[in-house]
Design a protein around this motif. Structure first.
Motif, PDB file in Angstrom:
ATOM      1  N   ARG A  84       0.219  -1.308  -0.191  1.00 50.39           N
ATOM      2  CA  ARG A  84      -0.034  -0.463  -0.416  1.00 50.39           C
ATOM      3  C   ARG A  84       0.958   1.395  -0.168  1.00 50.39           C
ATOM      4  NH1 ARG A  84      -2.295  -5.081   1.956  1.00 50.39           N
ATOM      5  NH2 ARG A  84      -4.484  -4.843   2.707  1.00 50.39           N
ATOM      6  N   SER A 201     -12.058  -0.570   6.323  1.00 49.88           N
ATOM      7  CA  SER A 201     -11.551  -1.038   4.958  1.00 49.88           C
ATOM      8  C   SER A 201     -11.400  -2.835   4.960  1.00 49.88           C
ATOM      9  CB  SER A 201     -10.276  -0.434   4.546  1.00 49.88           C
ATOM     10  OG  SER A 201     -10.433  -0.875   2.687  1.00 49.88           O
ATOM     11  N   SER A 216      -5.900   1.005  -1.203  1.00 51.34           N
ATOM     12  CA  SER A 216      -6.424   1.091  -0.133  1.00 51.34           C
ATOM     13  C   SER A 216      -6.464   2.849   0.559  1.00 51.34           C
ATOM     14  CB  SER A 216      -5.294   0.874   0.815  1.00 51.34           C
ATOM     15  OG  SER A 216      -6.348   0.666   1.997  1.00 51.34           O
ATOM     16  N   ALA A 218      -7.120   3.656   3.375  1.00 45.93           N
ATOM     17  CA  ALA A 218      -5.737   4.402   4.190  1.00 45.93           C
ATOM     18  C   ALA A 218      -4.784   4.810   3.649  1.00 45.93           C
ATOM     19  CB  ALA A 218      -5.628   2.823   4.689  1.00 45.93           C
ATOM     20  N   SER A 219      -4.145   4.551   2.578  1.00 41.42           N
ATOM     21  CA  SER A 219      -3.092   5.363   1.966  1.00 41.42           C
ATOM     22  C   SER A 219      -3.245   7.111   1.299  1.00 41.42           C
ATOM     23  CB  SER A 219      -2.597   4.732   1.093  1.00 41.42           C
ATOM     24  OG  SER A 219      -3.771   4.661  -0.411  1.00 41.42           O
ATOM     25  N   MET A 223      -6.339   9.754   5.697  1.00 42.10           N
ATOM     26  CA  MET A 223      -6.763   8.495   6.148  1.00 42.10           C
ATOM     27  C   MET A 223      -7.055   7.039   7.048  1.00 42.10           C
ATOM     28  SD  MET A 223     -10.107   9.457   5.184  1.00 42.10           S
ATOM     29  CE  MET A 223     -10.470   7.544   5.157  1.00 42.10           C
ATOM     30  N   LEU A 224      -4.869   7.101   7.503  1.00 37.64           N
ATOM     31  CA  LEU A 224      -4.812   5.977   8.182  1.00 37.64           C
ATOM     32  C   LEU A 224      -5.159   6.395   9.533  1.00 37.64           C
ATOM     33  CD1 LEU A 224      -2.713   4.020   8.324  1.00 37.64           C
ATOM     34  CD2 LEU A 224      -0.865   5.886   8.325  1.00 37.64           C
ATOM     35  N   ASP A 225      -5.340   7.705   9.413  1.00 35.79           N
ATOM     36  CA  ASP A 225      -6.330   7.978  10.931  1.00 35.79           C
ATOM     37  C   ASP A 225      -7.892   7.579  11.519  1.00 35.79           C
ATOM     38  OD1 ASP A 225      -3.368   8.193  12.186  1.00 35.79           O
ATOM     39  OD2 ASP A 225      -3.028  10.531  11.656  1.00 35.79           O
ATOM     40  N   THR A 227      -9.134   5.163   9.342  1.00 32.79           N
ATOM     41  CA  THR A 227      -9.313   3.181   9.033  1.00 32.79           C
ATOM     42  C   THR A 227      -8.941   3.093   9.585  1.00 32.79           C
ATOM     43  OG1 THR A 227      -8.959   4.773   7.242  1.00 32.79           O
ATOM     44  CG2 THR A 227      -8.202   2.449   6.261  1.00 32.79           C
ATOM     45  N   LEU A 229      -8.123  -0.724   8.861  1.00 34.02           N
ATOM     46  CA  LEU A 229      -7.402  -1.788   7.186  1.00 34.02           C
ATOM     47  C   LEU A 229      -7.024  -3.196   7.733  1.00 34.02           C
ATOM     48  CD1 LEU A 229      -5.060  -0.671   4.710  1.00 34.02           C
ATOM     49  CD2 LEU A 229      -5.384  -2.902   5.443  1.00 34.02           C
TER      50      LEU A 229
END
Ligand code: PLP
Length: 389
Positions: A84, A201, A216, A218-219, A223-225, A227, A229
């Motif tokens: 990712r 996700s 993804s 998240a990438s 969005m990582l914070d 999501t 995954l």
């Protein structure tokens, strides 16, 4: 017997019930071709099994850390970074017995009674079940055949409001095999924007794809914070019975999920996790061979289904399912699935096992040999032609 009220809200996965009915017919001497259950028919690659055996001999038979063995969490972080392009702190990762508990724990941890959760319809039945169990409000979003079973982002934007807590995405998708495009995922990230909405996700089929790109959410920036995954080993490495999966969480959420794990299971089996390290870091030829075989089977089943009068089927871009349209038979999904099982000896799932949006469709898992798939197609053609006459 006095069950707690909440048990009335819990759904289930009917694949296991259909499998039990098919097995009961087999016990009476019927020969059934199993296209109902979503598990690879291959054995776990030998190097992974060997690593599990070695781990047992080395004494990986004790409790381990609730969030997972450090070496596995590091290997997962490296895999996420490679697939990712997303550098991940292993502290965000929680390893679980299969990936399913990631749904269970996430929904219990973030959904309050009355919170709205958006999830795909048709979609994996445990999403809806768990939302109900947590007292959440179910907001299914239709995935329509006309859009290749990809969600309509405008429709998603209309569903999101101040009560929305969670959006569940699943790409590649069970049961349709659809894959969200980069443009789809970018637009979904825009809808989430800087709201309080989290995204679960489900990327369990991310390595079973036939050419399109896995993207993804998240990438995407920020969005990582937001999501969670979800991924695992069951599908990619044919490890369903080992029970090994994981989630990558926002930093603040990971410790609470580990706490749920302490309460539920203490930890994931230690020797299984050592086998997981080998799966991620060892040779990948076993997984690649399975993928090539899945592609061959996909092509056989899609072509064959489209040759049956009354049936049409899109070509899935990922996972190992097809979701043919059977509306022209004039029968419901359940009726056709029952006929196929009892008259044709072919196990399938009615599309409605995945939500109301699955009416008029069947789901076949093509995790079976080309020979059996060809035989199932012949039996299906015969069974359906008998309906018409
Ligand atoms: N997510 C989806 C969409 C699935 O189809 C499955 C299994 O069927 C899972 C998650 C869970 O996989 P497991 O718990 O076996 O790792």
């Amino acid at each position: 017997m006095q069950l707690a009220d909440r048990m009335r809200t819990l759904g289930t996965e009917t694949a296991f019930e259909v499998l039990a009915r098919a097995r009961a017919l087999e016990a009476k001497g019927r020969q059934i071709i199993h296209l109902e259950i979503g598990e690879p028919d291959f054995d776990t690659p030998g190097n992974i099994t060997q690593a599990g055996i070695e781990a047992l001999k080395q004494g990986y038979t004790h409790y381990g850390p609730a969030a997972g063995l450090p070496e596995l969490r590091e290997a997962i972080a490296a895999r996420i970074e490679r697939t990712r392009r997303l550098p991940i702190d292993p502290g965000r990762i929680v390893v679980t017995p299969g990936a399913k508990p990631i749904m269970f724990f996430t929904i219990l941890a973030v959904v309050n009674p009355g919170d709205e959760v958006i999830y795909p319809d048709p979609g994996f039945p445990i999403y809806e079940s768990m939302v109900g169990f947590a007292g959440g409000v179910k907001r299914p979003i239709p995935l329509r055949e006309e859009r290749g079973f990809r969600l309509d982002v405008n429709e998603l934007a209309d569903l999101v409001n101040e009560r929305t807590r969670l959006i569940i995405l699943n790409s590649p998708h069970n049961p349709t095999g659809s894959v969200l495009t980069r443009a789809d995922v970018a637009a979904i990230a825009d809808v989430v924007g800087d709201s309080q909405v989290l995204v679960l996700s489900d990327e369990i089929y991310s390595e079973i794809m036939y050419g399109s790109e896995h993207v993804s959410i998240a990438s995407f920036p920020g969005m990582l914070d937001r999501t969670i995954l979800l991924d695992g080993f069951s599908k990619t490495y044919a490890m369903t019975g080992w029970r090994l999966g994981y989630g990558v969480f926002p930093e603040w959420l990971a410790p609470f999920v580990a706490k749920l794990q302490v309460n539920a299971t203490s930890c994931t089996a230690s020797f299984t996790q050592r086998a997981g390290v080998e799966a991620l870091t060892g040779p990948q030829d076993g997984a690649q061979a399975m993928l090539a075989e899945f592609r061959r089977r996909r092509d056989v089943i899609v072509r064959g289904l489209n040759e049956i009068p009354g049936v049409s089927c899109l070509t899935p871009e990922g996972a190992f399912y097809v979701f043919p349209n059977i509306k022209r038979t004039g029968k419901s999904s359940q009726e056709v699935a029952d006929l196929l099982l009892h008259e044709g000896g072919v196990g399938s799932l009615p599309g409605t096992s995945f939500g109301a949006g699955g009416q008029g469709y069947l789901r076949f898992s093509y995790a079976n040999s080309v020979e059996n798939i060809r035989m199932a197609l012949e039996r299906m053609a015969e069974t359906l032609s008998a309906i018409r006459t």
